[in-house]
Enzyme design. Structure first.
Site, PDB file in Angstrom:
ATOM      1  CE  LYS A 104       4.283 -13.162 -37.720  1.00 17.72           C
ATOM      2  NZ  LYS A 104       4.878 -14.518 -37.714  1.00 17.72           N
ATOM      3  CB  SER A 105       6.627  -8.252 -38.567  1.00 16.34           C
ATOM      4  OG  SER A 105       6.883  -9.555 -39.034  1.00 16.34           O
TER       5      SER A 105
ATOM      6  NE  ARG B  75       9.757  -5.966 -35.140  1.00 14.30           N
ATOM      7  CZ  ARG B  75       9.757  -7.186 -35.667  1.00 14.30           C
ATOM      8  NH1 ARG B  75       8.603  -7.783 -35.942  1.00 14.30           N
ATOM      9  NH2 ARG B  75      10.906  -7.816 -35.914  1.00 14.30           N
TER      10      ARG B  75
ATOM     11  CG  ASP C 210       1.246 -15.376 -34.298  1.00 12.09           C
ATOM     12  OD1 ASP C 210       0.710 -16.450 -33.949  1.00 12.09           O
ATOM     13  OD2 ASP C 210       2.331 -15.331 -34.892  1.00 12.09           O
TER      14      ASP C 210
ATOM     15  CG  ASN D 118       4.215 -21.893 -33.320  1.00 10.29           C
ATOM     16  OD1 ASN D 118       5.290 -21.821 -32.734  1.00 10.29           O
ATOM     17  ND2 ASN D 118       4.093 -22.478 -34.507  1.00 10.29           N
TER      18      ASN D 118
ATOM     19  CG  ASP E 149       8.789 -14.943 -42.651  1.00 15.07           C
ATOM     20  OD1 ASP E 149       9.344 -16.007 -42.333  1.00 15.07           O
ATOM     21  OD2 ASP E 149       8.458 -14.079 -41.811  1.00 15.07           O
TER      22      ASP E 149
ATOM     23  CD  GLU F  21       5.689 -19.669 -37.886  1.00 14.73           C
ATOM     24  OE1 GLU F  21       5.177 -18.571 -37.639  1.00 14.73           O
ATOM     25  OE2 GLU F  21       6.789 -19.783 -38.471  1.00 14.73           O
TER      26      GLU F  21
ATOM     27  CG  HIS G 104       1.273 -18.679 -40.962  1.00 14.90           C
ATOM     28  ND1 HIS G 104       1.488 -17.356 -41.220  1.00 14.90           N
ATOM     29  CD2 HIS G 104       2.403 -19.087 -40.290  1.00 14.90           C
ATOM     30  CE1 HIS G 104       2.655 -16.976 -40.726  1.00 14.90           C
ATOM     31  NE2 HIS G 104       3.222 -18.016 -40.169  1.00 14.90           N
ATOM     32  NE  ARG G 105       5.347 -16.140 -43.002  1.00 14.69           N
ATOM     33  CZ  ARG G 105       4.606 -15.048 -43.119  1.00 14.69           C
ATOM     34  NH1 ARG G 105       3.828 -14.882 -44.169  1.00 14.69           N
ATOM     35  NH2 ARG G 105       4.640 -14.115 -42.182  1.00 14.69           N
TER      36      ARG G 105
ATOM     37  CE  LYS H 209       2.930 -18.120 -36.550  1.00 12.92           C
ATOM     38  NZ  LYS H 209       2.926 -17.971 -35.086  1.00 12.92           N
TER      39      LYS H 209
END
Length: 673
Positions: free
Chosen positions: A25-26, A30, A52, A95, A329, A357, A404-405, A432
């Site tokens: 995701k990160s 980006r 996301d 979010n 995370d 979140e 999500h986590r 997410k």
């Protein structure tokens, strides 16, 4: 996965095999923004498909970027190349902090009129430090709600603002590294004739995420000069250029769940641990250092450039004390691993959890305690002591806080030594970052067959059991078995093969039934990949199916096939002998019936809607004949199981029958209301 209210995980026993991770995701968000700011077209491969990334793609379309989604994780982005984004625009960013923060900075510098908003939790996540830095530059950014939080308005209708770039831009680094990332990605747009300097106030958290940002900036032509972690210089003349093609590395944060799984679970028979594909030891993502923590707790981990191999080593796991600033995370996964450690695990320097979140420190402490752990919660730390014995574990319904986590971490609690089920509330929140997480988890884990829950729904023809079973399975996230379809499929396959349905052909029909290539997909029935849902519902096929079901060898051939549908996380099976013959120890048995007149009227309405001419009287006569035949057959006659709950649906709607079965099911689960 579908947004079901909850997903019950039975006690899991072992793990093994391979899992391919989704894109990071990160990195994904980006890359999307950098491609959008660049000259030229960028082909992005292995892009994460998640909530996301979808809000980022939608925003880029609104702003005038070319977005061409090719499927399979391939997206082509045609950048603005210095052009003004489309304005005015209202951007909804869910979010996604990786969309809200960087887009705020980029749009504030590019000029135009924009409103940026998200879900309620996004409006509770701070952005004031970034806005303060942008205001230093001369940007007009206003809060539309609470001071310091989204939603925001950017008001530069006249075009690019006049910026004050002579002095260093100062930004706090101790709340979220995304503020610095946002500036690093946006400020190259203004570095035409002079160096741009960013200075970080306070201790920079989550440094590995800044490393990701710098690595990706370099791929797009921006060579940021770094002095420690406090001063960053964007050289004069910096300009974004597309690299042409870029591959998104698999998500190292998502890898943490499967690294933990390999460390916790006994190896499946015939499997050499767990293989994780898509991310390796030389990943640019900071969360890959989760490996160090997992090894310290006892996991055996090896790997290559693009894969990891994990096996359980020390058992129980070793408790650790760790400063988690570098893996904020992934550190959440350590909190659940602590349930399997000997002693107290201490996770420190995790203050950033409180502005994610959800307030992850409080959320994690609350849910760990539900399972029986002792948890000491501080402003920036957690101390976790697992239950002292299996008897002290508790079956728990885990609230996930739309995070999500939380959902992914706590799924690992299903390996508890007390062999208790674990309920994950709102499991769909994993969309997410990892929509297929639970499918991936079930593909590499196993449970004892007896621990996989089964709900049986038996009853006569046209009682509505198929509709009821499909609805219940969908609500619970369970697999579906329409056993009646198996007999119909056998009848259809026999017709296609030219085999008459006759006792003389019993052996050939049994062989055909044993190898049926059948798959149930939502409300569709597939035979050898072809959708035969409507075909097998024809009345002639139904009568042939009844004849097929009276052949003992065919029934025996289909027993093993039906048992094979008992897979994680559970099964809803409908038919005529599910509770009496196929799954006699099922957790819940329902015998669904309705009067012959009511069933005939329902079937008549169904057939007329499909353009099939018939009469209610003839249908009623057929149903009564079918009932008599099914009840009088010598092998597995139609009858309620002794422990079945009777449900007459004659005067009930579908929703009412579904609600009744779910109420019965909830009453049998070990979770408190």
């Amino acid at each position: 996965m579908q947004r079901t209210p909850f997903l019950d995980l039975p006690p899991l026993a072992c793990a093994g095999g391979s899992v391919a991770l989704p894109g990071s995701k990160s990195i994904s968000n980006r890359v999307l923004l950098l491609a959008a700011l660049s000259h030229g077209t960028t082909q992005v491969r292995s892009l994460l498909d998640s909530d996301d990334t979808r809000v980022m793609l939608d925003a880029l379309r609104q702003l005038g970027c070319g977005v061409d989604e090719r499927g399979g994780g391939l997206v082509r982005i045609t950048g603005l190349g210095g052009a003004q984004p489309r304005s005015p625009a209202r951007l909804f960013l869910g979010n996604a902090g990786t969309a809200m923060r960087p887009l705020t900075a980029a749009l504030a510098l590019l000029g135009g009129e924009y409103e940026l908003s998200g879900i309620a939790r996004m409006h509770e996540r701070p952005i004031g430090d970034l806005v303060d830095a942008l205001r230093q530059l001369g940007c007009q950014v206003a809060y539309l709600g609470n001071e310091g939080y989204p939603p925001l308005r950017i008001a530069h209708g006249g075009g690019r603002p006049a910026l004050q770039l002579d002095a260093p831009i100062r930004v706090r680094g101790d709340v979220s590294s995304q503020f610095l990332t946002a500036l690093l990605m946006a400020l190259p747009l203004t570095a035409d004739t002079q160096d741009i300097v960013i200075e970080v106030a306070g201790e920079l958290i989550s440094k590995p995420y800044i490393h990701i940002t710098l690595e990706l900036l370099a791929r797009f032509g921006i060579a940021v000069q770094r002095e420690g972690w406090r001063r960053f210089t964007i050289p004069a003349g910096s300009r974004y250029h597309s690299p042409g093609e870029i591959h998104v590395e698999a998500d190292a944060s998502s890898a943490s769940y499967f690294i933990a799984l390999g460390a916790i679970a006994a190896g499946a028979k015939g499997q050499n641990g767990l293989n994780i594909e898509g991310v390796g030891l030389d990943s640019i993502q900071g969360d890959i250092r989760f490996i160090e923590a997992a090894r310290a707790m006892g996991a055996q981990i090896t790997g290559s450039a693009n894969s990891l191999q994990v096996q359980r080593g020390t058992w129980p796991l070793r408790a650790i004390s760790l400063d988690c600033n570098h893996i904020p995370d992934a550190a959440m996964t350590l909190a659940v691993m602590a349930l399997y450690a000997e002693g107290t695990t201490e996770l420190t320097n995790i203050a950033s959890w409180r502005v994610k979140e959800t307030d992850r420190i409080t959320a994690m402490a609350t849910e760990l305690r539900k399972l029986g752990a002792t948890v000491d919660e501080g402003a920036d730390y957690l101390r976790i002591t697992p239950p002292a014995s299996p008897a002290e574990w508790r079956a728990a319904s885990i609230h996930t806080y739309d995070d999500h986590r939380m959902a992914m971490c706590f799924a690992l609690a299903a390996f508890n030594p007390a062999r208790l089920p674990v309920r994950i509330e709102d499991p769909g929140c994993v969309a997410k970052t990892y929509p297929d997480y639970f499918h991936a988890l079930f593909a590499v884990t196993k449970a004892a067959s007896a621990d996989i829950p089964v709900i049986c729904i038996d009853g006569p023809t046209a009682s509505g059991k198929g509709t009821l079973a499909a609805a219940v399975a969908a609500r619970l996230g369970y697999r579906l078995l329409d056993s009646g379809a198996l007999y119909r499929l056998t009848a259809l396959a026999a017709s296609q093969a030219g085999i008459a349905i006759d006792p003389a052909n019993e052996a050939a029909l049994a062989q055909l039934a044993a190898s049926l290539p059948v798959r149930f997909q939502a409300e569709c029935v597939l035979l050898a990949g072809a959708d035969v849902t409507d075909t097998i519902r024809q009345e002639t096929i139904g009568m042939q199916a009844s004849a097929v079901s009276r052949l003992p060898a065919v029934r025996q051939a289909l027993v093993a096939l039906q048992h094979g549908f008992r897979q994680l996380p559970g099964l809803v099976a409908d038919g005529r002998d599910m509770g009496t013959v196929i799954f006699p120890a099922a957790n819940l048995k329902v015998y669904l019936t309705a009067s012959a007149q009511c069933r005939a009227e329902r079937r008549h309405k169904q057939l007329i809607s499909k353009g099939i001419s018939t009469t209610i009287d003839s249908l009623r006569a057929d149903l009564e004949a079918r009932d008599a035949s099914d009840m009088q057959r010598s092998t597995a006659p139609l009858k309620p199981a002794q422990d079945a709950l009777l449900l007459d649906s004659s005067g009930l709607t579908v929703d009412q029958t579904v609600a009744q079965v779910l109420d019965w099911w909830q009453a049998r689960r070990p979770f408190s209301a």
